[in-house]
Each structure stands twice: as structure tokens, then as C-alpha cells.
Design a protein around this motif. Sequence first.
Motif, mmCIF file in Angstrom:
data_model
loop_
_atom_site.group_PDB
_atom_site.id
_atom_site.type_symbol
_atom_site.label_atom_id
_atom_site.label_comp_id
_atom_site.label_asym_id
_atom_site.label_seq_id
_atom_site.Cartn_x
_atom_site.Cartn_y
_atom_site.Cartn_z
ATOM 1 N N LEU A 284 0.830 -1.212 0.000
ATOM 2 C CA LEU A 284 0.000 0.000 0.000
ATOM 3 C C LEU A 284 0.863 1.260 0.000
ATOM 4 C CD1 LEU A 284 -3.013 -0.866 2.322
ATOM 5 C CD2 LEU A 284 -3.115 -0.110 -0.057
ATOM 6 N N LYS A 285 2.012 1.166 0.664
ATOM 7 C CA LYS A 285 2.921 2.311 0.691
ATOM 8 C C LYS A 285 3.366 2.656 -0.732
ATOM 9 C CE LYS A 285 5.633 2.411 4.575
ATOM 10 N NZ LYS A 285 6.847 1.916 5.269
ATOM 11 N N ILE A 286 3.678 1.604 -1.508
ATOM 12 C CA ILE A 286 4.089 1.817 -2.896
ATOM 13 C C ILE A 286 2.942 2.424 -3.702
ATOM 14 C CG2 ILE A 286 4.875 0.664 -5.011
ATOM 15 C CD1 ILE A 286 6.005 -1.541 -3.088
ATOM 16 N N ILE A 287 1.740 1.908 -3.437
ATOM 17 C CA ILE A 287 0.575 2.396 -4.175
ATOM 18 C C ILE A 287 0.280 3.867 -3.837
ATOM 19 C CG2 ILE A 287 -1.942 2.114 -4.411
ATOM 20 C CD1 ILE A 287 -1.499 -0.907 -4.104
ATOM 21 N N LYS A 288 0.518 4.206 -2.568
ATOM 22 C CA LYS A 288 0.216 5.578 -2.128
ATOM 23 C C LYS A 288 1.333 6.566 -2.482
ATOM 24 C CE LYS A 288 -2.713 4.312 1.783
ATOM 25 N NZ LYS A 288 -2.690 3.964 3.210
ATOM 26 N N SER A 289 2.516 6.024 -2.781
ATOM 27 C CA SER A 289 3.676 6.886 -3.016
ATOM 28 C C SER A 289 3.405 7.889 -4.137
ATOM 29 C CB SER A 289 4.884 6.012 -3.368
ATOM 30 O OG SER A 289 5.843 6.783 -4.038
ATOM 31 N N THR A 290 3.896 9.104 -3.931
ATOM 32 C CA THR A 290 3.712 10.125 -4.978
ATOM 33 C C THR A 290 4.958 10.288 -5.836
ATOM 34 O OG1 THR A 290 4.302 11.745 -3.305
ATOM 35 C CG2 THR A 290 1.956 11.454 -3.741
ATOM 36 N N LYS A 291 5.990 9.491 -5.534
ATOM 37 C CA LYS A 291 7.190 9.502 -6.390
ATOM 38 C C LYS A 291 6.807 9.051 -7.789
ATOM 39 C CE LYS A 291 10.634 8.273 -2.934
ATOM 40 N NZ LYS A 291 11.226 7.046 -2.411
ATOM 41 N N SER A 292 7.322 9.725 -8.774
ATOM 42 C CA SER A 292 6.894 9.383 -10.136
ATOM 43 C C SER A 292 7.757 8.288 -10.752
ATOM 44 C CB SER A 292 6.922 10.633 -11.019
ATOM 45 O OG SER A 292 8.239 11.139 -11.034
ATOM 46 N N LYS A 293 8.993 8.123 -10.262
ATOM 47 C CA LYS A 293 9.879 7.179 -10.959
ATOM 48 C C LYS A 293 9.499 5.712 -10.695
ATOM 49 C CE LYS A 293 13.370 7.222 -7.345
ATOM 50 N NZ LYS A 293 14.733 7.403 -6.944
ATOM 51 N N HIS A 294 9.980 4.882 -11.565
ATOM 52 C CA HIS A 294 9.743 3.445 -11.534
ATOM 53 C C HIS A 294 10.136 2.864 -10.158
ATOM 54 C CE1 HIS A 294 9.591 -0.224 -14.299
ATOM 55 N NE2 HIS A 294 9.449 -0.637 -13.069
ATOM 56 N N GLN A 295 9.242 2.102 -9.539
ATOM 57 C CA GLN A 295 9.541 1.526 -8.235
ATOM 58 C C GLN A 295 9.422 0.002 -8.273
ATOM 59 O OE1 GLN A 295 7.848 3.454 -4.711
ATOM 60 N NE2 GLN A 295 6.958 4.959 -6.088
ATOM 61 N N VAL A 296 10.358 -0.653 -7.600
ATOM 62 C CA VAL A 296 10.328 -2.119 -7.522
ATOM 63 C C VAL A 296 10.589 -2.548 -6.082
ATOM 64 C CG1 VAL A 296 11.305 -4.288 -8.370
ATOM 65 C CG2 VAL A 296 11.269 -2.278 -9.852
ATOM 66 N N VAL A 297 9.768 -3.445 -5.566
ATOM 67 C CA VAL A 297 10.017 -4.020 -4.247
ATOM 68 C C VAL A 297 9.846 -5.527 -4.349
ATOM 69 C CG1 VAL A 297 9.318 -4.104 -1.833
ATOM 70 C CG2 VAL A 297 9.209 -1.942 -3.057
ATOM 71 N N ILE A 298 10.717 -6.264 -3.659
ATOM 72 C CA ILE A 298 10.648 -7.723 -3.699
ATOM 73 C C ILE A 298 10.638 -8.278 -2.277
ATOM 74 C CG2 ILE A 298 11.928 -9.839 -4.339
ATOM 75 C CD1 ILE A 298 12.955 -8.295 -6.777
ATOM 76 N N PHE A 299 9.666 -9.110 -1.952
ATOM 77 C CA PHE A 299 9.697 -9.871 -0.691
ATOM 78 C C PHE A 299 8.783 -11.081 -0.803
ATOM 79 C CE2 PHE A 299 6.694 -6.295 0.071
ATOM 80 C CZ PHE A 299 5.516 -7.019 0.180
ATOM 81 N N LYS A 300 9.083 -12.105 -0.012
ATOM 82 C CA LYS A 300 8.231 -13.299 0.068
ATOM 83 C C LYS A 300 7.858 -13.847 -1.316
ATOM 84 C CE LYS A 300 7.821 -13.177 4.558
ATOM 85 N NZ LYS A 300 8.178 -14.295 5.411
#
Lengths: 317, 317
Positions: A284-300
Motif C-alpha cells: 500500500l505504501k508503494i501504491i500511495k507513493s507520490t514519487k513518479s519514478k519506476h519503483q520495484v520491491v521484492i519480498f516473500k
Amino acid sequence: MTKNLTKTIQNTIFQNNLLEKDSRIVLGVSGGPDSVCLLNILFNLQKKYSLELIIAHVNYGLRGKDSEQDERFVKTLAEKYGLEMAILKPKIKAKKNLENNLRDIRYIFFEKIRKNNNFDLIAVAHNLDDQVETFLMRLIRGSGLSGLAGMKYQNEKIIRPLLGTTRKEILEYLKKNKLNYRIDKTNAEDLFLRNKIRNKLIPYLKKEFNPNITETIFAETQSIGEDYDFIFSSAQKYNFSQFLSAKKILSFHPAIQKTILRQKIADLKSNLKNIEVSHIEEILKIIKSTKSKHQVVIFKELKITRKGDKVVIRKIK
Amino acid sequence: MTKNLTKTIQNTIFQNNLLEKDSRIVLGVSGGPDSVCLLNILFNLQKKYSLELIIAHVNYGLRGKDSEQDERFVKTLAEKYGLEMAILKPKIKAKKNLENNLRDIRYIFFEKIRKNNNFDLIAVAHNLDDQVETFLMRLIRGSGLSGLAGMKYQNEKIIRPLLGTTRKEILEYLKKNKLNYRIDKTNAEDLFLRNKIRNKLIPYLKKEFNPNITETIFAETQSIGEDYDFIFSSAQKYNFSQFLSAKKILSFHPAIQKTILRQKIADLKSNLKNIEVSHIEEILKIIKSTKSKHQVVIFKELKITRKGDKVVIRKIK
């Protein structure tokens, strides 16, 4: 209250509309007390409802000679009742989430037998104490509503006629009717915690707090199940197939946001084991983020990418 | 983790958006450890946020000399911090649901002070352990989702900055900062069960099952609170003022049916104490009934009548 368990179960079946006349039912039988009891009771009701029954047994082969004896025991039962029997001997690879895999294997097999025989339903033998123990296990480990919601008497093709029946009632019935059963030694992963809850926590709660604690918690699981069903079906209206729109998902109530994400992960991983509230909040943090650049997170074993409004969740190895 | 409780609370305030610069806050102070701690911390933050604070204290007069000493103690606090103080001495009639009445009296008074002074918020000092104890009490007695849902950091005008803080952290803070407090001896009705949960059940669960059990259950109450909020707000779309249409109510999901009925009863009785799942189901039975003749059922000071499609629920004495 064990006056006549068959009558009680007949009542449960009637009230919950579990089966109809001429229903054709695949019956999951492990050989343990619950499934031996269910088999006997459905056999008692067979004529009255003109049921067609078939026994399905899974021999995981995990306990060597014991597994073979279980299979032989269920075969003898099938002969005794004059029922057909389907057996699966799956090849098990050692895996982390063994219990979940076994459950998946079992239900996929039951469903295959049902479809191949053009049957209507699958009956499994969960009881009231199973339900309450599972609730307490999940409560203690930490769980959201989906985990605290109990199994239902009916979930699509699967029916659970013994769900409102206690283990004690089942054992009394077996004793009174001189029915033998095998002691189930599987469920290895959760066994320690489950046994501790069964043998220590529940008797303690019964003695110190509420003599009817199992019935009280059972009613709560049923009520939570209904509530969760409403939230789940509300969340399902959002069709999240390839990617999700950050903007759209944030327009929903937080409860729905989380349910959509949990459901997506469950679809990808086939269960939600090891997925905690904090993981959902991370996404949800990624979804709410207002940063415009490409974001990637990996877990589980999950890879979450966001580019502009588009959020994609994938499974990786 | 009690390094600096003021900073932690400041974080909680920020994350949950509990107050803004120049907020004007009515502060409920009983004189007990929680409210003394909250008062001290909000006083610490007063300059930074340019807060305006006023203390509100209710002297129920239920414990004779002790009640008078509590009042005097809070007066001394108000002087020490240089804050205004409003006191209510309500006339209490001996009633059955005393605790609920006291709570109602308290919140009505706080709201009156807020409105009269044109203030923004009411701060109360519930802590994490209160929340977890309440959850376990309700779980043990039997409760639906509305009971298992925890209090929120903010509920309209009411804020709870200490909700995520443990009793231990609060007591450590008071000790470190040499702050005195009064021991609260009220809450008579639930005190026995609450104390037993606090002093026996929770330490038992901590030792035998999960050292972080309070934090785990607290997270669950927050998550359930969110889920309940969604169901509650979905149910509120149905405007049930004078009577309800049996047909219309049955068109809703069962979870919504029950929430509408519980909400109607809560409106009539001002709380849901003693209203169990079975009572809601009794009303649903009447709603589902296909009998055409006039039906009347009375229980728990409620009178439910049905005539044709019209169902009316009234409070009687």
C-alpha cells in the motif's frame, strides 16, 4: 446432547441446506475418527435421501507403514459399506509449506473425483473443535479477518456436516456404535501449537473463564465468516487481472484495498501463509507513493512494480 | 522502547493525523496513570503545536472520600500546568448498566465542554492494554465484529494518542518523570473479569504462546476495526427511521442485515449490552416469516412488531 448424532446431523443438513434427495457425494475419508463418523452417518442417511456415495482417500505415504495401514483400513471400510473407493498416492516433494500443499493435493483430488463421476458435492469431516483451535492458533499468531473467519458448513461444492459437532460427541458416537478408527498423526507442522491449544489453552479458558468457550468461539467464527464474506464479495467487484490502477484502488475503503491485495497474493501463491499485515502495508505504501519514478520491491517471492498509475504484482522464484 | 514517550506519541499523532497546529483540545483527566501521562505529554507538545488545552473531570461521587480526593488531585494538576478545568458532579441513579451509563455521562459532558468553548477535539487516555483486555473479555463472553473491533486512534472528535502505548511504558514514563497519580478503583462491573484477564490470562498467553501477544492482538483489533467500519458504513446507506421493509432488508447480504438491526437497537438502547447473536436472529426470524398475521415479540426491553412488509422495533419499559 449426543442422544442421536445422526438426527442432529440431519438437522444441520436441513438447516444449512447441505444436500438434496439424490445428491451424489464424494466423501473424503482419512480413517481418522471424524471421517469414520461422517461416513457412518451419511451411510445411515443414504436410503432416506437416496444418496450416492463414493469414498476418496489420499495416501501421502509420509508415515511409512502407518500410511499403508490407513489405506488398508479405509479399503476395509469401503467394503463394509459396499462403496466405491478412489485412492491417490501423490509424489510429495519436501517443501516448506507442507501442510498447505497436502491440503491443496487433497482438495484437487476430491474435485477431480467429483467431476469425473459427475457427482454434486464433496463432504469433509471438520468438527467444531478443529474450527475453534484454528481460530485460536491464528489469533495467537496474528491474523486478519480472513484468517479468523471460520470454515463454513458449505463452501461451493464442499460441505461440512460435522462442523457444528464437538470432538467429544463424535468420539462418544464412535464408542457407542463400536466403530473403529485410526489415529491421525499428520498435520506435523502445526501439530505442536494445535496440541498445546487443545490440551492446555482451551481447558484453561473453560475452567477459568467460560465453560462454553468452544461453543462461544464457534459462534464467533461463524459470524466473522459472514462478515468476511461480505467484505470479500465487495472486493471481488474490482477486477484486478493484469495490473491495478493506483488511483482506482485508493478510491476504495481501506478494508477493501487490503482485501483486494490479499486476494491477489492468494491467487499468485495459492495461499496467504507468511503474508502479514506489514507486507500488505508495504504494498500500500508503494501504491500511495507520490514519487513518479519506476519503483520495484521484492519480498516473500513477490515482485511489486509501479510505473505511473500502473501497479503490477508478480510471483518470482 | 520507552526511550522518549513524548517523541513516540508525537509520531503516533503525526501518522494518524490526530491534531493540527492550534488545535483546541478538551482533555479527559480522571487522575489515573493514563490520563496523568497524556496530560503531561500534551503539555510537552503544547508549545510546538501551539495547542490550547482544557481539563475535564467527572466526579461521580461513587467512592465517597476517594472521589473527593481524585477531584482535588486533578485540581492541583490543573493549577500546576496552568490549565482551566471543568468539573461535572452528576447525580447517579442506581441502575443496571452502570458502567455504560458512566461512560455516556462522561462523553456527553466532554462534548458539551468542547462545544461551549468552541474547541476542536476531545483527548482520552485509553492504552494498548485496555484495548487488548477488552477484546479478550468480549471474545470470551461472545461478541460479533462490532465488539471485537477495537477503539480507534480517532473517532470523529475523540482522539486517543496513547492507544498504541502499553501500560508498562506509561508507568515507566510516570516513574521516570516523578509524576504522581491516583489509583482508579471504579469500573466495578467488569473489574473482576478484566483483572482476571490482565493478571492471569494475558501473562499465561505471553509465557506459553506468544511473548508479543498484546501487540499481536492490538494489531488485530485495529484491522478488525477497519473491516467493521466498512460493514458499518455499508449498512448505514439503508435509512431505517420509522419502520423497515422486510422485503428490502432481506435483499441485503446477511452481514448487512445483522448490522442494520444491531445499529437500530444501539440507537434505541444507547448500547448493545446484553444483546446477543440469538436476539438478532430472533428478529430476523420474524422478518423472514411468511405468516401473514400480525406478529409481536418482546425481549430485552424491545418490542418487535410485524404487519405485512412493515417491521417496527421500539423500546419499552
